[in-house]
Design a protein around this motif. Structure first.
Motif, mmCIF file in Angstrom:
data_model
loop_
_atom_site.group_PDB
_atom_site.id
_atom_site.type_symbol
_atom_site.label_atom_id
_atom_site.label_comp_id
_atom_site.label_asym_id
_atom_site.label_seq_id
_atom_site.Cartn_x
_atom_site.Cartn_y
_atom_site.Cartn_z
ATOM 1 N N TYR A 41 -39.436 -18.417 27.569
ATOM 2 C CA TYR A 41 -38.651 -17.188 27.642
ATOM 3 C C TYR A 41 -39.006 -16.277 26.475
ATOM 4 C CZ TYR A 41 -34.707 -13.952 27.777
ATOM 5 O OH TYR A 41 -33.942 -12.814 27.827
ATOM 6 N N ARG A 42 -39.145 -14.990 26.769
ATOM 7 C CA ARG A 42 -39.441 -13.990 25.738
ATOM 8 C C ARG A 42 -38.617 -12.740 26.010
ATOM 9 N NH1 ARG A 42 -45.588 -12.593 25.742
ATOM 10 N NH2 ARG A 42 -44.785 -11.041 24.270
ATOM 11 N N GLN A 43 -38.255 -12.060 24.924
ATOM 12 C CA GLN A 43 -37.543 -10.798 25.060
ATOM 13 C C GLN A 43 -38.401 -9.599 24.665
ATOM 14 O OE1 GLN A 43 -33.940 -11.961 22.751
ATOM 15 N NE2 GLN A 43 -32.803 -11.400 24.587
ATOM 16 N N ASP A 44 -39.358 -9.815 23.782
ATOM 17 C CA ASP A 44 -40.200 -8.703 23.339
ATOM 18 C C ASP A 44 -41.187 -8.328 24.436
ATOM 19 O OD1 ASP A 44 -41.251 -11.335 22.749
ATOM 20 O OD2 ASP A 44 -42.993 -10.326 21.907
ATOM 21 N N SER A 45 -41.497 -7.052 24.524
ATOM 22 C CA SER A 45 -42.494 -6.597 25.492
ATOM 23 C C SER A 45 -43.444 -5.655 24.752
ATOM 24 C CB SER A 45 -41.830 -5.895 26.684
ATOM 25 O OG SER A 45 -41.688 -4.514 26.504
ATOM 26 N N PRO A 46 -44.656 -5.378 25.267
ATOM 27 C CA PRO A 46 -45.126 -5.649 26.632
ATOM 28 C C PRO A 46 -45.536 -7.109 26.842
ATOM 29 C CG PRO A 46 -46.859 -4.582 25.375
ATOM 30 C CD PRO A 46 -45.649 -4.599 24.489
ATOM 31 N N TRP A 47 -45.675 -7.452 28.134
ATOM 32 C CA TRP A 47 -46.067 -8.785 28.529
ATOM 33 C C TRP A 47 -47.343 -8.718 29.352
ATOM 34 C CZ3 TRP A 47 -40.675 -7.803 30.272
ATOM 35 C CH2 TRP A 47 -39.747 -8.149 29.280
ATOM 36 N N THR A 79 -50.730 -2.643 37.334
ATOM 37 C CA THR A 79 -51.519 -3.705 37.952
ATOM 38 C C THR A 79 -52.961 -3.712 37.457
ATOM 39 O OG1 THR A 79 -52.114 -2.320 39.857
ATOM 40 C CG2 THR A 79 -50.114 -3.644 40.029
ATOM 41 N N ASP A 80 -53.458 -2.578 37.007
ATOM 42 C CA ASP A 80 -54.830 -2.535 36.484
ATOM 43 C C ASP A 80 -54.913 -3.215 35.125
ATOM 44 O OD1 ASP A 80 -55.783 -1.135 38.717
ATOM 45 O OD2 ASP A 80 -55.192 0.786 37.849
ATOM 46 N N LYS A 81 -53.955 -2.934 34.271
ATOM 47 C CA LYS A 81 -53.908 -3.564 32.945
ATOM 48 C C LYS A 81 -53.326 -4.970 33.000
ATOM 49 C CE LYS A 81 -53.369 0.610 30.111
ATOM 50 N NZ LYS A 81 -52.484 1.289 29.119
ATOM 51 N N LYS A 82 -52.703 -5.320 34.155
ATOM 52 C CA LYS A 82 -51.963 -6.586 34.279
ATOM 53 C C LYS A 82 -50.941 -6.698 33.147
ATOM 54 C CE LYS A 82 -55.436 -9.175 36.863
ATOM 55 N NZ LYS A 82 -56.304 -8.027 37.142
ATOM 56 N N GLU A 83 -50.124 -5.665 33.058
ATOM 57 C CA GLU A 83 -49.161 -5.559 31.969
ATOM 58 C C GLU A 83 -47.813 -5.083 32.498
ATOM 59 O OE1 GLU A 83 -49.783 -3.481 27.836
ATOM 60 O OE2 GLU A 83 -48.861 -2.013 29.194
ATOM 61 N N VAL A 84 -46.757 -5.688 31.973
ATOM 62 C CA VAL A 84 -45.392 -5.248 32.236
ATOM 63 C C VAL A 84 -44.765 -4.886 30.901
ATOM 64 C CG1 VAL A 84 -43.103 -5.930 33.043
ATOM 65 C CG2 VAL A 84 -45.136 -6.696 34.291
ATOM 66 N N ARG A 85 -44.110 -3.737 30.863
ATOM 67 C CA ARG A 85 -43.437 -3.365 29.619
ATOM 68 C C ARG A 85 -42.079 -2.741 29.914
ATOM 69 N NH1 ARG A 85 -44.768 2.280 28.351
ATOM 70 N NH2 ARG A 85 -46.467 2.988 29.695
ATOM 71 N N MET A 134 -52.662 0.628 39.999
ATOM 72 C CA MET A 134 -51.357 1.081 40.479
ATOM 73 C C MET A 134 -50.329 0.922 39.370
ATOM 74 S SD MET A 134 -49.916 2.302 43.303
ATOM 75 C CE MET A 134 -50.898 1.728 44.713
ATOM 76 N N ARG A 135 -49.486 1.906 39.230
ATOM 77 C CA ARG A 135 -48.419 1.858 38.216
ATOM 78 C C ARG A 135 -47.073 2.000 38.926
ATOM 79 N NH1 ARG A 135 -49.551 2.857 32.915
ATOM 80 N NH2 ARG A 135 -47.834 4.332 32.611
ATOM 81 N N TYR A 136 -46.239 0.976 38.770
ATOM 82 C CA TYR A 136 -44.934 0.947 39.406
ATOM 83 C C TYR A 136 -43.834 1.223 38.384
ATOM 84 C CZ TYR A 136 -47.383 -1.552 43.168
ATOM 85 O OH TYR A 136 -48.245 -1.915 44.177
ATOM 86 N N GLY A 137 -42.871 2.051 38.768
ATOM 87 C CA GLY A 137 -41.656 2.228 37.993
ATOM 88 C C GLY A 137 -40.557 1.393 38.624
ATOM 89 N N ILE A 138 -40.052 0.408 37.886
ATOM 90 C CA ILE A 138 -39.072 -0.541 38.431
ATOM 91 C C ILE A 138 -37.833 -0.515 37.538
ATOM 92 C CG2 ILE A 138 -38.677 -2.928 39.125
ATOM 93 C CD1 ILE A 138 -41.733 -3.235 39.351
#
Length: 242
Positions: free
Chosen positions: A166-172, A204-210, A1-5
């Motif tokens: 705390y981090r500012q760079d992404s992806p996470w 959610t598949d990659k378990k990644e937020v960017r 699943m890919r969410y746009g937030i």
């Protein structure tokens, strides 16, 4: 699943339009808005209409509630207060009904949304440091929380030993042994020194937020603000991302 937030559009239809166009290239399954659809800029009705059509859920921001007298104007600085009064005069009944319907918190199975902090969602405190993060982590029931309000993208992580980073760079990368607070930044009024519109993708598949950024018609948005009789400062600040 890919969410746009995404969050903090602040009546900036130029920025919102470019973010939506960018999202359309990303195979997004569902969209969520973390509040402050209105405030500051000159197109509140148009932004409300696009968010209503796009987002599965929108939570309340302080400007949303302030517009419909659900949050005190005493909270706002002079520029925000002037924009709030202007917004009240430039939205219709359907817009007010939408803003009044917004709840401060949304909890899904695997993530939560709140505009400010989760421990006091209706007070709209800023997630600015480890203290506010810790207070929110104490009451966070999911592993992942998405917030806005600061207009500055970043991530707080609480590891299994209880340490907060705390981090500012992404992806996470998301490790479900930890807990995370993700600030998605601002679509319509970034304040991290980068004037480009900010938006978030959670895979959610990659378990990644960017966090992604996109150019938009800043000069046009700023001119609209000034032409509408809103404070000149609100148009000028868009150009420097502050």
């Amino acid at each position: 699943m890919r969410y746009g937030i995404f969050s903090d559009i602040h009546s900036n239809i130029e920025a919102l339009g470019e973010v939506i166009s960018a999202y359309q290239k990303e195979s997004i399954d569902k969209y969520f808005c973390i509040g402050d659809v209105v405030g500051y800029a000159a197109n509140p009705q148009e932004c409300i209409e696009r968010v209503k059509k796009l987002a599965m859920v929108t939570v309340a921001g302080n400007h949303d509630w302030g517009t419909v007298n659900l949050f005190s104007v005493d909270y706002f600085n002079e520029y925000a207060k002037e924009a709030l009064f202007w917004t009240r005069q430039n939205v219709g009944d359907a817009d007010n009904n939408f803003l009044e319907s917004l709840k401060p918190v949304y909890k899904a199975e695997d993530f939560t949304l709140v505009h400010g902090t989760l421990d006091s969602p209706a007070e709209f405190n800023y997630m600015t440091d480890g203290y506010f993060a810790e207070e929110t982590f104490k009451v966070l029931e999911t592993n992942l929380l998405f917030v806005g309000h600061t207009h500055q993208p970043g991530l707080f992580m609480k590891d299994k030993e209880g340490n907060i980073h705390y981090r500012q760079d992404s992806p996470w990368d998301i490790n479900l042994k930890n807990k995370y607070i993700v600030d998605v930044g601002s679509v319509g009024q970034p304040r991290d020194g980068n004037p480009k519109a900010a938006y978030c993708i959670y895979d959610t598949d990659k378990k990644e937020v960017r966090i992604e950024r996109v150019d938009y018609g800043i000069l046009a948005a700023g001119k609209k603000i000034i032409d509408a009789g809103l404070p000149k400062f609100l148009g000028e600040r868009l150009m420097i991302g502050r």
